[in-house]
Design a protein around this motif. Structure first.
Motif: not given
Lengths: 145, 334
Positions: B64-71
């Motif tokens: 469970d990671t948000d897209q913002k982390t990866e972005y």
């Protein structure tokens, strides 16, 4: 005599991998079906030994607990009875035995009892080897190709 | 699902770019347990073609990671020595494509499966040099203040405990049964912590064979940053060195160059000295973290939330391998 379940599964897996999967054009769906074929193949290869392996594992844990823990043999009576049990019952016993094994190993760690800890590693390795399917990794590579 | 998604995507991208596009192809990529990934090929009215990658959140995700982390992680390495795709857009809302997503330009190259020996032949040496050197560059990369601030919110010290607590929690929430080998590994980690570094690095979180693109003898992109966080650079090193990624040739991590060569390249590139016992801690941690991911996959499969065969595969084979790695390290340290 009828063909065994594992033979049926083996053939189903071969058909999925070699016959049906290559017919699918969509790359994602083709890979997904190929993976199912490989996983059914692994299941077929492990099916015959599932019950006897679990029974042997339970026996080994009981033996270890009798030798290296202070648990009274009588408390292990139900778990060390191996006759006429189904696979589900062996599995249920296995979960209880694994929990006991884990807590007994933790006690040995606190006592820094190296010799007994070595024996616990040996037991865990034999348990792991019996269950392991990692040696079948080649099957998955084959299905991916 | 795919047809509905492709049509929503076209509407969204046309509005976003203020240009009219038509689809040439829209294909889902197999693999990956945290996002659905699509390769998209579009062209505008002047026949200008664009190749894009869409990463969209799944209903059921292992990590469970948000897209913002990866972005943000990708953004931190734009125009750096670490090759990453060019970011186009990111949305945490689900009103455009039905779930949060991230859009980037497609890079040239292919990703290998991490379980196939000799997959990089005959370019193992050149790719190995780049693979370990890029990891060193990630370790020493200075993160811009705004991005650093964002990641800091999730970070507590000591780093090792922050990470171990996180994955230990996943294991005990998703475990189907008791696994004495794994429990012994976790206890060992808590009792024998590594030294805390006096500097902080961006940690990729899943830097390994299979998570980079290559074209012949050149690495063209480092992918899958969804587990990125701030922490100890030895975490990435321990994960990338894990024998699971070179199970049939354990002396050559990631099926690239020899372990001692990999360590030398990493040290030269990062300028960071390696303490052997700290590295061993992070290698054991890698196996425990791996187990958390595979257990989580098995839980998703068993509960019927996500019956993608990759979840069953993960619970069976990588799970077995990581348990064996834990046993080997524990046995060595009795």
């Amino acid at each position: 005599m009828k063909p065994d379940i594992n033979i049926a599964l083996l053939n189903a897996a071969q058909e999925i991998i070699n016959r049906f999967s290559p017919l699918i054009e969509d790359e994602y769906e083709r890979s997904r079906l190929g993976s199912w074929g490989a996983l059914i193949l692994i299941s077929a290869m492990k099916l015959n030994d599932a019950s006897s392996s679990l029974r042997k594992e339970n026996m080994d844990i009981v033996d270890w607990l009798n030798k290296y823990s202070n648990i009274d043999e009588k408390d292990l009576d139900t778990l060390s009875s191996f006759n006429g049990k189904s696979l589900d019952q062996y599995d249920e016993d296995n979960q209880k035995l694994r929990a006991l094994l884990n807590s007994e190993i933790e006690k040995l760690e606190m006592l820094h009892d190296k010799d007994s800890l070595k024996q616990s590693i040996n037991l865990m390795r034999s348990m792991h080897k019996r269950r392991s399917v990692s040696d079948l990794i080649g099957l998955l590579q084959q299905s991916e190709n | 699902m795919s047809q509905e998604l492709s049509s929503s995507f076209l509407d969204y991208y046309t509005e976003f770019s203020e240009r009219e596009y038509s689809l040439i192809s829209f294909e889902r990529v197999f693999g990956g347990a945290s996002r659905e990934t699509y390769k998209i090929h579009v062209k505008d009215k002047s026949e200008n073609e664009e190749k894009l990658i869409l990463r969209i959140s799944q209903d059921s995700s292992l990590i469970d990671t948000d897209q913002k982390t990866e972005y943000l992680a990708y953004s931190a390495f734009q125009d750096s020595k670490v090759p990453v795709p060019v970011m186009i857009d990111m949305s945490e809302e689900d009103n455009k494509l039905g779930a949060s997503f991230m859009l980037m330009r497609e890079l040239k190259g292919e990703a290998a499966t991490p379980f196939t020996p000799d997959v990089y032949s005959p370019h193992e040496e050149e790719l190995g040099n780049q693979f370990w050197s890029i990891l060193g560059n990630i370790a020493k990369h200075e993160i811009n203040d705004e991005i650093f601030e964002n990641f800091s919110k999730e970070t507590k010290k000591p780093f090792w405990k922050n990470e171990l607590d996180k994955w230990n929690k996943v294991i005990h929430e998703d475990s189907i049964g008791v696994e004495p080998i794994l429990e012994a590994g976790i206890r060992y980690l808590y009792k024998n912590p590594p030294r805390e570094k006096d500097f902080v690095s961006m940690v990729h979180g899943d830097y390994r064979s299979g998570n980079f693109l290559y074209l012949d003898n050149k690495i063209t992109g480092i992918l899958d940053w969804e587990m990125a966080h701030l922490g100890d650079p030895l975490e990435d090193l321990g994960w990338a060195l894990s024998p699971i990624w070179s199970w049939q040739d354990k002396d050559r991590p990631a099926y690239l160059v020899k372990r001692e060569d990999a360590l030398t390249i990493w040290k030269d590139s990062s300028g960071i000295e390696i303490n052997e016992s700290d590295l061993e801690w992070w290698e054991l941690f890698a196996a425990v973290k791996g187990m958390a991911i595979w257990i989580s996959a098995g839980h998703e499969f068993k509960s019927g939330k996500n019956t993608d065969p990759i979840n069953l595969f993960s619970a069976w084979i990588p799970g077995d391998i990581h348990l064996e790695i834990i046993l080997d390290i524990l046995e060595k340290n009795i």
